[in-house]
Design a protein around this motif. Structure first.
Motif, mmCIF file in Angstrom:
data_model
loop_
_atom_site.group_PDB
_atom_site.id
_atom_site.type_symbol
_atom_site.label_atom_id
_atom_site.label_comp_id
_atom_site.label_asym_id
_atom_site.label_seq_id
_atom_site.Cartn_x
_atom_site.Cartn_y
_atom_site.Cartn_z
ATOM 1 N N LEU A 44 0.849 -1.200 0.000
ATOM 2 C CA LEU A 44 0.000 0.000 0.000
ATOM 3 C C LEU A 44 0.884 1.250 0.000
ATOM 4 O O LEU A 44 0.649 2.196 -0.762
ATOM 5 N N TYR A 45 1.920 1.257 0.849
ATOM 6 C CA TYR A 45 2.806 2.426 0.916
ATOM 7 C C TYR A 45 3.431 2.689 -0.461
ATOM 8 O O TYR A 45 3.630 3.830 -0.864
ATOM 9 N N ASP A 46 3.742 1.613 -1.156
ATOM 10 C CA ASP A 46 4.369 1.760 -2.459
ATOM 11 C C ASP A 46 3.455 2.523 -3.429
ATOM 12 O O ASP A 46 3.921 3.235 -4.316
ATOM 13 N N GLN A 47 2.138 2.378 -3.234
ATOM 14 C CA GLN A 47 1.188 3.059 -4.140
ATOM 15 C C GLN A 47 1.137 4.565 -3.884
ATOM 16 O O GLN A 47 0.535 5.294 -4.655
ATOM 17 N N THR A 48 1.731 5.015 -2.781
ATOM 18 C CA THR A 48 1.638 6.453 -2.484
ATOM 19 C C THR A 48 2.751 7.244 -3.173
ATOM 20 O O THR A 48 2.746 8.467 -3.134
ATOM 21 N N ARG A 56 -2.688 7.382 -6.029
ATOM 22 C CA ARG A 56 -1.974 7.901 -4.848
ATOM 23 C C ARG A 56 -2.959 8.474 -3.837
ATOM 24 O O ARG A 56 -2.860 8.257 -2.632
ATOM 25 N N LYS A 57 -3.922 9.214 -4.369
ATOM 26 C CA LYS A 57 -4.912 9.829 -3.481
ATOM 27 C C LYS A 57 -5.660 8.740 -2.709
ATOM 28 O O LYS A 57 -5.820 8.801 -1.484
ATOM 29 N N ALA A 58 -6.080 7.683 -3.432
ATOM 30 C CA ALA A 58 -6.817 6.585 -2.774
ATOM 31 C C ALA A 58 -5.941 5.904 -1.726
ATOM 32 O O ALA A 58 -6.404 5.547 -0.635
ATOM 33 N N ALA A 59 -4.639 5.751 -2.036
ATOM 34 C CA ALA A 59 -3.743 5.057 -1.104
ATOM 35 C C ALA A 59 -3.588 5.853 0.194
ATOM 36 O O ALA A 59 -3.621 5.299 1.293
ATOM 37 N N PHE A 60 -3.425 7.173 0.068
ATOM 38 C CA PHE A 60 -3.287 7.986 1.287
ATOM 39 C C PHE A 60 -4.595 7.981 2.087
ATOM 40 O O PHE A 60 -4.577 7.926 3.316
ATOM 41 N N GLU A 61 -5.721 8.052 1.388
ATOM 42 C CA GLU A 61 -7.001 8.024 2.115
ATOM 43 C C GLU A 61 -7.160 6.698 2.850
ATOM 44 O O GLU A 61 -7.725 6.632 3.941
ATOM 45 N N CYS A 62 -6.630 5.633 2.244
ATOM 46 C CA CYS A 62 -6.697 4.309 2.887
ATOM 47 C C CYS A 62 -5.847 4.304 4.168
ATOM 48 O O CYS A 62 -6.279 3.797 5.212
ATOM 49 N N VAL A 63 -4.649 4.893 4.093
ATOM 50 C CA VAL A 63 -3.793 4.962 5.291
ATOM 51 C C VAL A 63 -4.515 5.752 6.391
ATOM 52 O O VAL A 63 -4.495 5.383 7.565
#
Length: 1218
Positions: free
Chosen positions: A1051-1055, A1081-1088
């Motif tokens: 997941l971090y890699d997607q940011t 990237r936006k979706a990945a940060f929202e997931c975090v």
């Protein structure tokens, strides 16, 4: 003029009489502080010299004033003069024969602190630094001079370290040898001086400094005091540079641990400093220290009980209670020894363990197994300060448990909560011993532990109440108890009473109630207020319900009532006590009213009287709500009329909370006592109500409409009431229904209002229907009605038709279908509304009696207007919900045969499926097969809209038929078509809903195969997997807990920004860059962001913040916004991880805050930038709340920059006060 005054003052300042000199210096100070003060050049020099002379004045008072004069003087004179002064002061300082070193030093520090501008500061630094270095390293300098020079240098470095880059190396060269000085004071000041220098050093020089200190530490033969200094130096360096010390941990941690274990027995300070340095590493270098955490944990646990001079002869067995009596006397004949400082080691170990707990949520399981029993055992610590630290460390452990397991309902054997539950009996036993101690501080600490325990595990003390009662009684009734202890004991009791079942306390009510009731009479207002709140909980516990619970509550009614009444009638007391007494009396009356019949005429008027007072009126309104809602139906006739008139007047007040509470209380009173109130009062209330109905405050509107319905539905209300509603409220309601903001509770209340209006006989259905339909007509002034408003109007019409009965409903449906049949009608708004109304009515009622209605609706699919097409698909779906057997096959058949209308028909199908999944209805077997066949055929559609609808349909069917669907979806994750893979993952996202469903058990084992598509080649599939992970983290965190160690790195890699997803589009005259990875990237940060709420123990914040969050803060607008939110959240939840890398986060934030849009930017860009600046300031405000943030120079400078810009500062202040 000013110069003449100054000249005469200067003459007096050199006079012989010290009183004259004092007065003159005082006059000078006043002159210098005046706004418009200016000097000419000659006077400047003269004045500076005389002030310097005064510093040596024989009278201490005069020289003290002269130092004060320096503060304004430095800002008013030229740079040349400031330099001259600093040079003279330095010479005075370094002159061995001069007696006035200390005053020269104070003067220098004052000048350094007050230098007016950076340019002056630079000049001062250039001239002063070599002299200070000379004072520190020069041969023959006395210790006193060295210390003064180090002090001044420390101040200079702290404030201007960044401006002195060229001096850093010579400074280090001068300072490092001082660590080996024979004078303890020199060594101590050198440590703080190097620490001030370190925060602005380059990485190379920092490595050089650390290397030198490590080299000194490795010399085995050095004296213990030198070793102690060097260990302190390492701790100070780590505190000063934070995460930048990370690379040096490999050299330093093993040395520190080694010194801890091998130090001689009487070298306690060495151990203390080593543990303090390790604590600093844990908080500031969380990422680099992780490999040493286990070692440090064992070290802290070993030293937590380190007490070489005291052998605990009475090795107690935890399960053996027979020692209890002896232990009370133990504290008196305890071993004492003033020389013994081993307690410092234990304190440092406790703090180091607390740092480990706070900074490593992922180690909680291990901490429970290893640290928790040891901490509980150490509650018996003999040194009180250390005992407090042990308590605090344990509270940190409890707090972290609450943080990590927030929102988890069920917990298994690996969950920290379950592990904590196992320890509760031991905790209670150990705490009980502490509550028997004499020391008040100890007892306060023990209650704090219990309080935190009840907050984290609300019902954990059910079996232990009896054993805790003696400690509670002693805390409240003992002569030596302080008010602080009483408040802690009462707060704990309130929390326990609120979080456990009432029956648990019934055997002990007598023991609990007596001390609480006596505490209500205490003199200190905070104790009284807390005791009253406890009384409120006690009332609920004593009589949990009216039917009776087998417990005889009667003996407690009058004592509680009398104690509260005494407080209620007393006027001269604190507001908090007044409010608590009113609230508590409301509870007493509503719970015990049937046993207080004689007292009510005395007590209720007092409450009414409190309604008249501005300070207590809100609390009184809420108290009356509790009394009115009481199942005892008390006789309120003595005050009812007065209360209603007061409340009606409150609806006019500006105070929103008061109006809100008043609406609720009126509603309750009318439901319970409508027969005693009368229509005239109703009409007045309705007139006041009508002004509160608007879309500017929907919550208030909902409450007002609910009250209006209550008034209308009261059978006793006269025709005038209906008339008043029609004249006053209906116009407001018809305006409200057009609002595009209307939703939720307010919309429901509005629907009920129209239904109630039909039932109250004075308003005809046709008039109402006509007025509702006419609200949808576009007006020449306002233009068309918003789409959202049409939905609201349609829902109100549907509710209205159903309320009016079948006949009216049927005629309305015919009228609506006629509108659709009328081809000549070019009025699209009219058709739009008609379709929505048919959908809303059809969902609530079977319309199959109206022949051909589905064909009429499908005709509208041909309309040239998009909104009519989507309204038609909505209507068709909702009508199908009313009669599945007839309409579902029709929709499926059309999807197969009509390619052009597919998207709209799929939307209709989605309406059907979503409604069914919510209502837990079943489909016929054959229908499901047909639907699935259809949906899977459309998985690969080129149109994203179609794929999304298909995914939602699949997800919602999965809720109804999980056994069939999950395997079917799983098969498709290996399909070659990327769109199919993405669609099935999104379908799983739609199947994870908040409420418990039968699909959960099946997903538990299967979800990993869907989420692992986060490493798919296709970005659409990766984004789908990220969105599904986000939904799972929000709705069902337990589904994914076990998978996170594997998923998080992916997941971090997607940011991160991926260059291969950025392409350039050539548009002829200019080129345009398109970033295809932005949405991902936006979706990945929202997931975090979501994971931080639900799975904090799995996310290792320090490995995420740098590099991932740091790069996000410098990314595109859409990515920065979620990153700012994440940063705020981390500042609250893991402050130590943020502090550790604070410096590196400042640059991107500073860039964002100081960005200015171009001159020709469009309004949209300007607004977006404004939003982004506010969002960054919100993150900065969170960072500023972390304690210890001030050790970052960069962050301090950022705050100064914001302070200098008036617009930024105003925004920052408004955000901080939100």
């Amino acid at each position: 003029m000013a110069n003449i005054t100054i000249t005469s003052i200067l003459e007096k300042m050199t006079g012989k009489d010290k009183d004259y000199r004092y007065m003159a210096t005082s006059d000078l100070l006043n002159e210098l502080n005046k706004e418009g003060f200016k000097l000419d050049v000659e006077l400047e020099a003269k004045l500076s010299n005389i002030v310097l002379q005064q510093l040596d004045d024989v009278s201490g008072d005069v020289s003290g004033l002269a130092v004060k004069c320096l503060v304004p003087l430095v800002k008013k004179i030229h740079e040349k003069q400031v330099l001259e002064m600093t040079n003279k002061l330095c010479d005075k300082l370094l002159n061995l024969k001069d007696q006035h070193h200390d005053i020269a030093s104070i003067a220098m520090k004052t000048i350094v602190a007050e230098v007016p501008s950076l340019s002056v500061a630079k000049s001062v630094i250039v001239s002063v630094t070599p002299k200070l270095i000379q004072g520190i390293t020069g041969t023959g300098m006395s210790t006193e001079i060295k210390c003064e020079c180090l002090d001044i240098l420390c101040d200079v470095l702290h404030k201007y370290g960044n401006l002195m880059a060229s001096d850093h190396e010579p400074l280090l060269g001068a300072l490092l040898p001082q660590l080996s000085s024979n004078q303890a004071t020199v060594r101590k000041k050198t440590v703080s001086c190097i620490a001030s220098l370190a925060s602005s050093l380059s990485d190379d020089l920092l490595a050089k400094a650390t290397g030198e200190v490590v080299r000194l530490l490795k010399i085995k033969a050095s004296k213990p005091e030198m070793t102690r200094t060097n260990i302190q130096m390492i701790g100070a360096l780590s505190r000063a540079v934070g995460y930048r010390f990370g690379p040096h941990l490999g050299d330093t941690v093993p040395i520190l641990i080694n010194y801890c274990t091998s130090a001689s027995e009487n070298d306690e300070e060495l151990r203390e400093y080593s543990l303090q340095a390790l604590e600093s590493f844990l908080l500031r270098c969380p990422r680099d220290i992780s490999s040493y955490c286990d070692e440090i944990l064992h070290l802290t646990l070993e030293y937590l009980s380190y007490d070489p001079n005291f052998t605990d002869d009475m090795e107690e067995d935890m399960d053996d209670e027979s020692h209890d009596e002896e232990e009370d006397d133990e504290s008196e004949n305890e071993y004492t020894d003033d020389e013994d400082v081993s307690w410092k080691v234990r304190r440092a170990a406790a703090k180091c363990l607390a740092a480990l707990i706070v900074s490593r949520p992922e180690l909680l399981g291990e901490l429970y197994n290893e640290a928790c029993p040891k901490l509980i055992d150490r509650f018996k610590e003999r040194e009180e300060n250390v005992k407090m630290d042990v308590f605090n460390t344990f509270i940190e452990l409890l707090g972290q448990t609450g943080n990590v397991t927030k929102g988890q309902m069920e917990f298994d054997e690996s969950s920290p909560r379950w592990l904590l539950k196992q320890e509760v009996p031991k905790i209670v036993r150990s705490i009980n011993k502490q509550l028997r101690e004499k020391s008040v501080k100890t007892k306060v600490g023990a209650f704090s532990v219990l309080k935190e325990l009840v907050v984290v595990l609300p019902d954990c003390l059910a079996e232990h109440i009896g054993s805790l009662i003696p400690g509670f009684e002693k805390a409240l009734c003992d002569k030596s108890s302080t008010s602080n202890l009483k408040i802690e004991a009462l707060t704990f009791t309130r929390l326990v009473l609120a979080s456990h079942a009432p029956s648990v306390f019934h055997p002990y009510i007598k023991a609990i109630s007596a001390p609480v009731i006596s505490a209500v009479g205490e003199r200190y207002y905070k104790v009284t207020a807390e005791a009253l709140r406890v009384c409120g909980e006690l009332v609920r516990v004593v009589r949990p319900n009216v039917e009776g619970s087998g417990f005889d509550f009667k003996p407690y009614v009058h004592p509680i009532y009398n104690a509260i009444m005494a407080r209620l009638t007393n006027q001269d007391q604190d507001q908090e006590v007044k409010e608590s007494a009113i609230t508590c009396m409301g509870l007493v009356v509503s719970t015990f009213g049937d046993h207080l019949r004689g007292e009510l005429p005395a007590c209720l008027p007092v409450l009414v009287d409190r309604m008249g007072n501005e300070i207590t009126r809100l609390t009184s309104v809420k108290a009356f709500a509790a009394i009115a809602a009481s199942p005892l139906h008390l006789d309120l006739s003595c005050v009812l009329e007065h209360v209603i008139s007061e409340l009606t007047a409150f609806l006019r007040k500006a105070n929103r909370a008061l109006r809100q509470a008043t609406l609720g209380t009126l509603n309750t009173l009318i439901v319970a006592y409508g027969d005693k109130i009368g229509s005239a009062a109703y009409e007045v209330i309705i007139v006041e109500l009508s002004t509160l109905i608007s879309d500017s405050d929907l919550h208030m509107t909902a409450l007002a409409l609910e009250l209006c319905c209550t008034l209308m539905s009261d059978r006793r209300s006269s025709p005038n009431v209906g008339l008043t509603v029609r004249n006053k409220v209906l116009p407001q309601a018809l305006t409200l229904v057009k609002s595009s903001l209307l939703h939720g509770q307010a919309l429901l209340a509005l629907q009920n209002f129209f239904a109630a209006l039909v039932y109250s006989a004075n308003t005809s259905f046709d008039v109402l229907l006509e007025s509702l339909l006419s609200t949808a007509k576009p007006s020449p002034q306002a233009g068309g009605v918003a789409k959202q408003s049409l939905f609201s109007i349609a829902q109100c019409i549907a509710v209205l038709c159903l309320a009016a009965g079948d006949q009216k409903c049927s005629s309305t449906v015919n009228m609506l279908t006629d509108i659709l049949k009328d081809d000549s009608s070019t009025n699209s708004a009219k058709q739009h509304l008609a379709l929505l109304c048919l959908g809303e009515i059809g969902r609530r009622k079977d319309l199959s009696s109206h022949a051909q209605i589905e064909s009429i609706i499908i005709e509208s699919f041909q309309s040239p207007f998009e909104e009519i097409k989507s309204a038609a698909s909505y209507a068709l779906g909702n009508i199908a919900v009313g009669n599945l057997q007839k309409y579902l096959p029709f929709i499926l058949d059309k999807i197969d045969n009509q390619q052009k209308k597919q998207y709209l028909l799929l939307h209709s199908l989605k309406e059907v499926i979503v409604r069914q999944s919510v209502d837990k209805a079943e489909f016929q077997e054959s229908s499901v097969e047909k639907i699935l066949h259809l949906l899977f055929n459309h998985c690969e559609s080129e149109e994203e809209g179609v794929r999304n609808v298909v995914a939602e349909c699949l997800g919602k069917i999965a809720l109804i038929e999980p056994r069939k669907l999950v395997p079917a979806l799983k098969d498709r994750i290996t399909y070659p078509a990327a769109f199919t893979r993405a669609t099935v993952v999104i379908a799983v996202k739609y199947a994870i809903v908040e409420r418990p469903e039968k699909i959960d058990a099946i997903l538990q084992t299967e979800i990993s195969s869907f989420l692992m598509l986060i490493k798919d080649q296709d970005r659409h599939v990766r984004r789908a997997a990220v969105l599904a992970l986000s939904t799972a983290a929000h709705n069902k965190p337990n589904l994914i807990k076990g998978l996170l160690p594997e998923l998080l790195p992916l997941l971090y890699d997607q940011t991160m920004i991926k260059q291969d997803l950025i392409r350039t589009v050539d548009l002829g005259p200019f080129k345009h860059t398109v970033d295809d990875g932005l949405e991902l990237r936006k979706a990945a940060f929202e997931c975090v962001d979501t994971l931080l709420d639900s799975c904090l123990d799995q996310v290792n914040p320090s490995s995420f913040i740098v590099p991932y969050l740091k790069s996000g803060l410098d990314d595109h607008y859409d990515v920065k916004m979620p990153c700012h939110l994440i940063l705020s959240k981390l500042s609250d939840k893991c402050p130590s991880a943020v502090l550790a890398v604070l410096d590196s986060l400042v640059d991107p934030l500073q860039k964002t805050v100081s960005f200015r849009p171009k001159q020709d930017a469009v309004k949209q860009e300007v607004d977006r930038n404004e939003d982004m600046v506010r969002s960054a300031l919100r993150a900065i405000a969170s960072l500023n709340r972390i304690s210890g943030g001030d050790c970052s120079h960069k962050f301090k400078n950022l705050m100064n920059e914001i302070g200098k810009s008036q617009t930024l500062w105003d925004k920052y202040c408004s955000i901080r006060n939100e």
